[in-house]
Design an enzyme around this catalytic site. Structure first.
Site, PDB file in Angstrom:
ATOM      1  N   TRP A 129     -15.814  67.798  51.092  1.00 42.60           N
ATOM      2  CA  TRP A 129     -16.698  68.831  51.523  1.00 42.60           C
ATOM      3  C   TRP A 129     -16.824  68.704  53.057  1.00 42.60           C
ATOM      4  CZ3 TRP A 129     -20.532  66.147  54.044  1.00 42.60           C
ATOM      5  CH2 TRP A 129     -20.712  64.993  53.609  1.00 42.60           C
ATOM      6  N   GLU A 146      -6.380  59.645  50.675  1.00 48.60           N
ATOM      7  CA  GLU A 146      -6.900  59.213  51.812  1.00 48.60           C
ATOM      8  C   GLU A 146      -8.585  59.010  51.475  1.00 48.60           C
ATOM      9  OE1 GLU A 146      -9.920  59.219  54.425  1.00 48.60           O
ATOM     10  OE2 GLU A 146      -9.212  61.218  54.872  1.00 48.60           O
ATOM     11  N   LEU A 147      -9.058  57.606  51.597  1.00 49.51           N
ATOM     12  CA  LEU A 147     -10.156  57.437  50.613  1.00 49.51           C
ATOM     13  C   LEU A 147     -11.101  56.702  51.907  1.00 49.51           C
ATOM     14  CD1 LEU A 147      -8.412  55.343  47.656  1.00 49.51           C
ATOM     15  CD2 LEU A 147      -9.048  57.775  47.814  1.00 49.51           C
ATOM     16  N   GLU A 198     -19.611  51.919  53.534  1.00 43.97           N
ATOM     17  CA  GLU A 198     -19.269  53.280  54.216  1.00 43.97           C
ATOM     18  C   GLU A 198     -20.648  53.851  54.480  1.00 43.97           C
ATOM     19  OE1 GLU A 198     -16.014  56.651  54.655  1.00 43.97           O
ATOM     20  OE2 GLU A 198     -16.819  56.066  52.601  1.00 43.97           O
TER      21      GLU A 198
END
Length: 483
Positions: free
Chosen positions: A156, A256-257, A387
């Protein structure tokens, strides 16, 4: 273009499958995170819709793969121009459904469009090999061909750019696509479907399934033997689950993490550049980016002045609704994000960190959080080890670059890093020793369609963009040719 069956805010309450807008018995609401109000209602797809979308992609695969590369290139260029022509409308859609300031949304449209132009150019650059076998006699030919139908799952936080970064190379390579955008931001994907149709993409080549029930949609697609590739951008946890599902069918996978980027200010750094880079690397999209700087490591001779100037720069940024042109920090995506980050800050302060700014929710129905800067952050705190995905910076000082490198690399993530220093030799040496897929050297902005985007370790596998981006959607075929 087929006429949508019915619309809300001029967008179809439907799925886009096989070149047609199709009705759905179930719908879901799209909310503006700045106000909490409903922006639109869209279809909430299920397993039946998912397989119908895959059917359409499979049916179109052979003819699309056989299409001349120049024709595929022309279509992508058409889409590039149409995106720019509709930039204001699409930017407003991005801001309404995910909250980022209009200036950033306009920037995303331009950035997202560049993937269309880049891969339009790459589509026509055929490559392969033809040579005589070392043993003599036979010739060896190596050609590239499309991997086949692709399942693309996008997040998102960049609802247009993450779509174009996957769809553009897939189309350029000759692959058809089933797209599943994030449930928070389906409207931008629907806008893009309309652009693709106008640009000349044939029916079934790209299909879009909007849903709030991701497992219900993803499971049957990933289990189907006709699917040949999965591409996903999102959290490491979800990526691991999807990777396990993809392994059952031995699918080609690119992911892609998550990240946890270090931002290192060496003793030779120019503080004007470092502070400007820090604001950009930390607070773009309210910190809701996978390459956002989370852990700031500043040389002890600079940490006091850097912190003072960084705090002042952060405090000057206005927080508010993205549609207000004066806003520089928009809302977080939802209330859960606000609560999660607030808890991380509270834990860090409890472990001895000093908070230089007042992190607090703004009043009203929106999901706002004022940016915060903390120093002396304990390396055990979640603010350091996880993160953040929000507007909070954690700062520690260091004396020895070797210590900074150890702290920077002390993570499972390996997506991005940032290094600032005017001694170019030392700065490049530090950057090259970082275990990350990307490093910004004296810059806080690293994304570029012409560069390979991706990480190492738990931050994923494969690359998007650059000259290697097309390879993710192609298979090599070797021909042994006897005389």
């Amino acid at each position: 273009m087929p006429t949508p069956p019915h619309t809300v805010s001029d967008l179809p309450v439907a799925q886009f499958v096989g070149g047609r807008w199709t009705e759905s018995a179930t719908t879901m609401a799209v909310l503006n995170p700045a106000t909490g109000t409903q922006v639109a209602t869209v279809a909430d797809g299920d397993d039946v819709t998912a397989l119908a979308a895959l059917d359409a992609a499979v049916a179109a695969q052979e003819s699309w793969a056989a299409t001349d590369p120049r024709h595929r290139s022309d279509i992508l260029l058409n889409a590039f121009h149409l995106l720019h022509a509709g930039a204001d409308r699409i930017a407003r859609t991005i801001t309404l459904e995910m909250g980022k300031p209009l200036a950033e949304a306009r920037g995303e449209v331009g950035y997202g469009a560049e993937f269309l132009r880049w891969f339009a150019e790459e589509a026509t650059r055929g490559s392969g090999a033809y040579f005589r076998a070392p043993s003599g006699g036979r010739r060896i030919a190596v050609r590239k061909q499309p991997v086949g139908p692709v399942f693309a799952i996008t997040p998102w936080n960049f609802p247009l750019a993450m779509v174009t970064r996957k769809v553009a190379p897939a189309l350029a390579a000759g692959c058809t696509v089933v797209l599943k955008p994030a449930p928070q931001t389906p409207l931008t994907a629907m806008e893009f479907m309309r652009i693709l149709v106008e640009a000349g993409v044939p029916a079934g080549v790209v299909n879009c399934v909007t849903t709030a029930r991701a497992p219900l949609v993803s499971a049957p697609i990933l289990a189907d033997r006709r699917l040949r590739k999965l591409t996903f951008t999102g959290s490491t946890g979800v990526g691991r689950m999807l990777f396990a599902q993809a392994a059952r069918r031995v699918l080609r996978v690119s992911m892609e993490l998550g990240g946890n980027a270090p931002f290192v200010v060496l003793e030779s750094a120019d503080l004007d550049k470092a502070v400007e880079g820090a604001v950009l690397a930390k607070l773009r999209n309210a910190g809701q980016t996978c390459v956002a700087a989370d852990r700031f490591l500043v040389h002890e001779s600079l940490v006091a002045e850097f912190t003072e100037r960084f705090v002042a720069a952060v405090a000057a940024l206005s927080v508010g609704e993205g549609l207000d042109e004066s806003t520089r920090i928009g809302p977080l995506i939802d209330g859960a994000a606000v609560q999660r980050i607030t808890a991380m800050v509270d834990e860090a302060v409890g472990l001895g960190a000093h908070q230089h700014t007042a992190t607090a929710e703004l009043g009203g129905a929106g999901h706002f959080l004022r940016p915060a800067v903390l120093t002396g952050v304990d390396t055990r705190s979640r603010l350091w080890t996880s993160e953040v995905f929000g507007p909070v910076a954690a700062i520690r000082s260091f004396t020895d670059p070797a210590e900074a490198l150890r702290l920077a690399d002390d993570t499972e993530s390996g997506l991005a890093g940032y290094v600032f220093g005017e001694n170019l030799g030392d700065t490049l040496d530090f950057a090259e020793r970082l275990h990350t897929g990307m490093v910004g050297v004296n810059t806080g902005a690293i994304s570029d369609p012409a560069a390979p985007f991706g990480g190492t370790r738990s931050s994923g596998l494969g690359r998007e963009g650059g000259s290697t981006g097309l390879d993710e959607y192609q298979e090599l075929q070797y021909l042994a040719i006897e005389r």
